[in-house]
Enzyme design. Structure first.
Site, mmCIF file in Angstrom:
data_model
loop_
_atom_site.group_PDB
_atom_site.id
_atom_site.type_symbol
_atom_site.label_atom_id
_atom_site.label_comp_id
_atom_site.label_asym_id
_atom_site.label_seq_id
_atom_site.Cartn_x
_atom_site.Cartn_y
_atom_site.Cartn_z
ATOM 1 N N SER A 1 1.137 -3.950 2.296
ATOM 2 C CA SER A 1 1.998 -3.321 1.289
ATOM 3 C C SER A 1 1.542 -3.696 -0.127
ATOM 4 C CB SER A 1 3.448 -3.712 1.566
ATOM 5 O OG SER A 1 4.341 -2.868 0.895
ATOM 6 N N ASP B 1 4.241 1.551 6.732
ATOM 7 C CA ASP B 1 4.215 0.222 6.127
ATOM 8 C C ASP B 1 3.609 -0.857 7.035
ATOM 9 O OD1 ASP B 1 4.736 -2.056 4.678
ATOM 10 O OD2 ASP B 1 6.910 -1.850 4.711
#
Length: 298
Positions: free
Chosen positions: A43, A172
Protein backbone atom coordinates in the site's frame (compact mmCIF):
# COMPACT_ATOMS: atom_id res chain seq x y z
CA UNK A 1 39.62 -13.45 3.91
CA UNK A 2 37.58 -10.32 3.23
CA UNK A 3 34.16 -10.27 4.88
CA UNK A 4 31.14 -9.80 2.61
CA UNK A 5 29.20 -6.61 3.45
CA UNK A 6 25.93 -7.18 5.26
CA UNK A 7 22.93 -7.04 2.97
CA UNK A 8 20.15 -4.79 4.28
CA UNK A 9 16.51 -5.16 3.28
CA UNK A 10 13.70 -2.83 4.31
CA UNK A 11 9.97 -3.55 4.48
CA UNK A 12 7.50 -0.65 4.50
CA UNK A 13 3.99 -1.41 5.69
CA UNK A 14 0.54 -0.14 4.81
CA UNK A 15 -1.34 2.57 6.68
CA UNK A 16 -2.40 5.32 4.30
CA UNK A 17 -1.29 8.79 5.38
CA UNK A 18 0.36 7.25 8.43
CA UNK A 19 2.95 5.84 6.04
CA UNK A 20 4.58 9.25 5.71
CA UNK A 21 6.50 8.20 8.84
CA UNK A 22 8.40 5.72 6.61
CA UNK A 23 10.38 8.69 5.33
CA UNK A 24 12.19 9.08 8.67
CA UNK A 25 13.68 5.58 8.49
CA UNK A 26 14.74 6.14 4.89
CA UNK A 27 16.38 9.40 5.95
CA UNK A 28 18.23 7.48 8.67
CA UNK A 29 19.59 5.07 6.06
CA UNK A 30 20.71 8.01 3.92
CA UNK A 31 22.36 9.65 6.93
CA UNK A 32 24.33 6.46 7.60
CA UNK A 33 25.30 6.07 3.95
CA UNK A 34 23.51 2.71 3.70
CA UNK A 35 21.59 1.35 0.74
CA UNK A 36 19.28 -1.67 0.94
CA UNK A 37 19.66 -4.55 -1.48
CA UNK A 38 15.87 -4.77 -1.75
CA UNK A 39 12.77 -2.86 -0.67
CA UNK A 40 9.36 -4.47 -0.15
CA UNK A 41 6.17 -2.55 0.45
CA UNK A 42 2.42 -2.80 0.87
CA UNK A 43 0.00 0.00 0.00
CA UNK A 44 1.57 3.36 1.02
CA UNK A 45 4.76 1.41 1.71
CA UNK A 46 4.84 0.45 -1.96
CA UNK A 47 4.29 4.08 -3.00
CA UNK A 48 7.11 5.49 -0.87
CA UNK A 49 9.26 2.43 -1.50
CA UNK A 50 9.01 3.01 -5.25
CA UNK A 51 10.29 6.55 -4.86
CA UNK A 52 13.24 5.36 -2.78
CA UNK A 53 13.97 2.41 -5.06
CA UNK A 54 14.06 4.80 -8.03
CA UNK A 55 17.05 6.54 -6.45
CA UNK A 56 15.30 9.53 -4.86
CA UNK A 57 16.96 10.64 -1.60
CA UNK A 58 14.55 10.46 1.33
CA UNK A 59 14.69 14.25 1.75
CA UNK A 60 13.37 14.65 -1.80
CA UNK A 61 10.55 12.20 -1.10
CA UNK A 62 9.65 14.27 1.97
CA UNK A 63 9.63 17.51 -0.03
CA UNK A 64 7.57 15.98 -2.83
CA UNK A 65 4.93 14.53 -0.50
CA UNK A 66 4.58 17.82 1.36
CA UNK A 67 4.23 19.66 -1.93
CA UNK A 68 1.50 17.25 -3.11
CA UNK A 69 -0.61 17.76 -0.02
CA UNK A 70 -0.03 21.44 0.72
CA UNK A 71 -3.70 22.37 0.36
CA UNK A 72 -7.09 20.90 -0.61
CA UNK A 73 -6.95 22.89 -3.86
CA UNK A 74 -3.76 21.10 -4.97
CA UNK A 75 -5.14 17.68 -4.01
CA UNK A 76 -8.43 18.30 -5.83
CA UNK A 77 -6.50 19.49 -8.87
CA UNK A 78 -4.48 16.29 -8.99
CA UNK A 79 -7.58 14.15 -8.48
CA UNK A 80 -9.30 16.06 -11.30
CA UNK A 81 -6.54 14.81 -13.59
CA UNK A 82 -7.69 11.21 -12.89
CA UNK A 83 -11.09 11.63 -14.56
CA UNK A 84 -11.74 9.78 -17.84
CA UNK A 85 -11.41 12.21 -20.73
CA UNK A 86 -13.74 10.33 -23.09
CA UNK A 87 -16.78 8.07 -22.97
CA UNK A 88 -14.61 5.20 -24.18
CA UNK A 89 -12.24 5.62 -21.23
CA UNK A 90 -15.23 5.99 -18.88
CA UNK A 91 -16.65 2.66 -20.03
CA UNK A 92 -13.22 1.02 -19.98
CA UNK A 93 -12.93 2.06 -16.32
CA UNK A 94 -16.11 0.13 -15.56
CA UNK A 95 -18.56 2.98 -15.92
CA UNK A 96 -20.07 4.84 -12.98
CA UNK A 97 -19.33 3.35 -9.57
CA UNK A 98 -20.23 5.26 -6.44
CA UNK A 99 -17.25 6.01 -4.22
CA UNK A 100 -14.65 4.04 -6.15
CA UNK A 101 -11.63 5.76 -7.70
CA UNK A 102 -9.41 4.38 -10.41
CA UNK A 103 -6.32 3.44 -8.40
CA UNK A 104 -3.92 3.50 -11.34
CA UNK A 105 -4.99 6.99 -12.39
CA UNK A 106 -4.63 8.26 -8.83
CA UNK A 107 -1.15 6.74 -8.52
CA UNK A 108 -0.12 8.34 -11.82
CA UNK A 109 -1.38 11.73 -10.60
CA UNK A 110 0.60 11.62 -7.36
CA UNK A 111 3.70 9.59 -8.29
CA UNK A 112 6.95 11.61 -8.57
CA UNK A 113 7.77 12.13 -12.27
CA UNK A 114 11.29 10.72 -11.85
CA UNK A 115 9.99 7.28 -10.88
CA UNK A 116 10.47 5.03 -13.94
CA UNK A 117 7.72 3.15 -15.72
CA UNK A 118 9.04 -0.36 -15.07
CA UNK A 119 10.56 -2.34 -12.19
CA UNK A 120 13.58 -3.11 -14.32
CA UNK A 121 14.58 0.58 -14.45
CA UNK A 122 14.71 1.00 -10.68
CA UNK A 123 18.04 1.59 -8.95
CA UNK A 124 17.12 -0.79 -6.10
CA UNK A 125 15.08 -3.99 -6.55
CA UNK A 126 11.51 -3.54 -5.33
CA UNK A 127 8.82 -6.00 -4.34
CA UNK A 128 5.24 -4.72 -4.28
CA UNK A 129 2.63 -6.71 -2.37
CA UNK A 130 -0.88 -7.16 -3.72
CA UNK A 131 -3.76 -9.54 -2.99
CA UNK A 132 -5.14 -11.78 -5.72
CA UNK A 133 -8.87 -11.44 -5.02
CA UNK A 134 -10.14 -14.63 -6.62
CA UNK A 135 -7.09 -16.81 -5.92
CA UNK A 136 -7.35 -15.72 -2.25
CA UNK A 137 -3.59 -15.33 -2.00
CA UNK A 138 -0.88 -12.71 -1.64
CA UNK A 139 1.36 -12.01 -4.60
CA UNK A 140 4.60 -10.08 -4.87
CA UNK A 141 4.99 -8.04 -8.04
CA UNK A 142 8.57 -7.22 -9.03
CA UNK A 143 8.74 -7.05 -12.80
CA UNK A 144 7.04 -5.29 -15.69
CA UNK A 145 4.91 -2.16 -15.48
CA UNK A 146 5.38 -0.39 -12.15
CA UNK A 147 2.42 1.93 -11.67
CA UNK A 148 -0.27 -0.73 -12.09
CA UNK A 149 1.52 -2.83 -9.46
CA UNK A 150 1.60 0.07 -7.00
CA UNK A 151 -2.04 0.85 -7.77
CA UNK A 152 -2.99 -2.75 -7.01
CA UNK A 153 -1.09 -2.66 -3.73
CA UNK A 154 -2.88 0.54 -2.68
CA UNK A 155 -6.36 -0.44 -3.92
CA UNK A 156 -8.22 -0.29 -0.60
CA UNK A 157 -11.61 -1.97 -1.19
CA UNK A 158 -14.61 0.37 -1.38
CA UNK A 159 -12.30 3.36 -2.00
CA UNK A 160 -10.43 2.15 -5.08
CA UNK A 161 -11.47 -0.21 -7.83
CA UNK A 162 -9.59 -3.49 -8.11
CA UNK A 163 -6.75 -3.53 -10.64
CA UNK A 164 -6.56 -6.01 -13.49
CA UNK A 165 -3.00 -7.16 -14.17
CA UNK A 166 -1.60 -10.30 -15.81
CA UNK A 167 -5.02 -11.93 -15.88
CA UNK A 168 -5.60 -11.41 -12.17
CA UNK A 169 -7.91 -9.11 -10.22
CA UNK A 170 -5.77 -7.44 -7.54
CA UNK A 171 -6.61 -5.44 -4.43
CA UNK A 172 -4.83 -3.94 -1.41
CA UNK A 173 -1.63 -5.82 -0.54
CA UNK A 174 -2.23 -5.19 3.16
CA UNK A 175 -5.11 -7.66 3.22
CA UNK A 176 -2.72 -10.64 3.15
CA UNK A 177 0.68 -9.12 3.92
CA UNK A 178 0.53 -5.66 5.52
CA UNK A 179 4.22 -5.67 6.52
CA UNK A 180 6.22 -7.86 4.09
CA UNK A 181 9.50 -8.33 5.97
CA UNK A 182 9.21 -12.09 5.46
CA UNK A 183 9.76 -11.51 1.74
CA UNK A 184 13.32 -10.33 2.50
CA UNK A 185 14.44 -13.44 4.38
CA UNK A 186 16.34 -15.02 1.49
CA UNK A 187 17.93 -11.84 0.10
CA UNK A 188 18.98 -9.83 3.16
CA UNK A 189 21.15 -10.48 6.21
CA UNK A 190 19.52 -7.63 8.13
CA UNK A 191 15.80 -6.91 7.76
CA UNK A 192 14.30 -3.59 8.84
CA UNK A 193 10.51 -3.34 9.13
CA UNK A 194 8.45 -0.17 9.61
CA UNK A 195 4.91 -0.78 10.89
CA UNK A 196 2.59 2.22 10.39
CA UNK A 197 -0.67 0.31 10.61
CA UNK A 198 -1.58 1.73 13.99
CA UNK A 199 -5.17 1.16 15.00
CA UNK A 200 -8.50 2.84 15.61
CA UNK A 201 -8.25 5.58 18.23
CA UNK A 202 -10.75 8.03 19.65
CA UNK A 203 -13.42 8.68 22.27
CA UNK A 204 -14.76 5.34 23.52
CA UNK A 205 -18.16 6.93 24.03
CA UNK A 206 -18.49 7.87 20.34
CA UNK A 207 -19.76 5.39 17.80
CA UNK A 208 -17.60 5.49 14.62
CA UNK A 209 -19.13 6.23 11.24
CA UNK A 210 -19.57 3.27 8.86
CA UNK A 211 -16.40 4.24 6.96
CA UNK A 212 -14.42 4.67 10.19
CA UNK A 213 -15.67 1.31 11.44
CA UNK A 214 -14.72 -0.38 8.15
CA UNK A 215 -11.20 1.09 8.13
CA UNK A 216 -10.73 0.43 11.85
CA UNK A 217 -11.78 -3.19 11.48
CA UNK A 218 -9.33 -3.55 8.60
CA UNK A 219 -6.55 -2.13 10.78
CA UNK A 220 -7.34 -4.61 13.55
CA UNK A 221 -7.22 -7.50 11.08
CA UNK A 222 -3.91 -6.35 9.63
CA UNK A 223 -2.43 -5.88 13.10
CA UNK A 224 -3.33 -9.45 14.01
CA UNK A 225 -1.54 -10.67 10.85
CA UNK A 226 1.56 -8.62 11.67
CA UNK A 227 1.65 -9.78 15.29
CA UNK A 228 1.36 -13.43 14.23
CA UNK A 229 4.24 -13.02 11.76
CA UNK A 230 6.38 -11.37 14.44
CA UNK A 231 5.98 -14.41 16.67
CA UNK A 232 6.99 -16.85 13.93
CA UNK A 233 9.98 -15.03 12.43
CA UNK A 234 10.60 -11.41 13.47
CA UNK A 235 12.72 -8.95 11.46
CA UNK A 236 16.12 -7.82 12.69
CA UNK A 237 14.72 -4.39 13.58
CA UNK A 238 11.12 -3.23 13.94
CA UNK A 239 10.00 0.40 14.14
CA UNK A 240 6.47 1.40 15.14
CA UNK A 241 6.06 5.20 15.07
CA UNK A 242 3.13 6.71 17.02
CA UNK A 243 0.66 7.25 14.19
CA UNK A 244 -2.66 5.97 15.57
CA UNK A 245 -3.93 9.51 16.15
CA UNK A 246 -4.04 10.08 12.38
CA UNK A 247 -6.52 8.69 9.90
CA UNK A 248 -5.66 6.60 6.87
CA UNK A 249 -6.86 9.42 4.61
CA UNK A 250 -5.30 12.32 6.56
CA UNK A 251 -2.87 13.27 3.81
CA UNK A 252 -3.67 16.95 4.27
CA UNK A 253 -2.07 16.60 7.71
CA UNK A 254 1.19 15.41 6.15
CA UNK A 255 3.35 18.07 7.77
CA UNK A 256 1.77 17.40 11.15
CA UNK A 257 2.34 13.63 10.82
CA UNK A 258 5.99 14.12 9.88
CA UNK A 259 6.54 16.54 12.76
CA UNK A 260 4.86 14.27 15.30
CA UNK A 261 7.05 11.31 14.28
CA UNK A 262 10.29 13.25 13.71
CA UNK A 263 12.06 11.47 16.56
CA UNK A 264 11.99 8.24 14.57
CA UNK A 265 14.88 9.41 12.40
CA UNK A 266 17.39 9.56 15.26
CA UNK A 267 15.89 6.48 16.91
CA UNK A 268 16.38 4.53 13.68
CA UNK A 269 19.94 5.78 13.21
CA UNK A 270 20.92 4.67 16.69
CA UNK A 271 19.21 1.29 16.44
CA UNK A 272 20.58 0.51 12.97
CA UNK A 273 24.10 1.57 13.97
CA UNK A 274 24.02 -0.57 17.12
CA UNK A 275 22.68 -3.59 15.27
CA UNK A 276 25.21 -3.40 12.46
CA UNK A 277 28.07 -2.78 14.87
CA UNK A 278 27.06 -5.91 16.73
CA UNK A 279 26.84 -7.93 13.53
CA UNK A 280 30.12 -6.55 12.25
CA UNK A 281 31.96 -7.00 15.53
CA UNK A 282 35.55 -7.73 14.68
CA UNK A 283 34.99 -6.57 11.13
CA UNK A 284 37.73 -3.95 11.32
CA UNK A 285 37.51 -1.72 8.32
CA UNK A 286 33.78 -2.20 7.78
CA UNK A 287 33.05 -1.26 11.39
CA UNK A 288 35.26 1.80 11.16
CA UNK A 289 33.42 2.99 8.05
CA UNK A 290 30.05 2.54 9.76
CA UNK A 291 31.17 4.43 12.88
CA UNK A 292 32.60 7.26 10.79
CA UNK A 293 29.37 7.57 8.81
CA UNK A 294 27.29 7.66 12.00
CA UNK A 295 29.58 10.28 13.58
CA UNK A 296 29.51 12.47 10.47
CA UNK A 297 25.72 12.48 10.41
CA UNK A 298 25.27 13.28 14.11
Amino acid sequence: MRRRPLRIGIALGGGGARGLAHIHVLEALDDLGLKPVRVTGSSIGAVIGAGYASGMPARDIRAYMLDCFTSPRIVIGRLWQTRPVSLQEFLADGGFRIGQLNARRVIMAFMPPDVPLTFEELAIPLGVMATDFYARAECELDSGELRSAIAASAAIPAIFRPVRRDGRLLVDGGIYNPLPFDRLKDVADVTIAVDVNGGPEGDKGRVPTPVQAMIGASQLTMQSIIDAKLIVSPPSLLFRPPVSAYGVLDFLRSREILTATEGLREEAKRAISRHLEHRLKGGGEALARLSAAAAASA
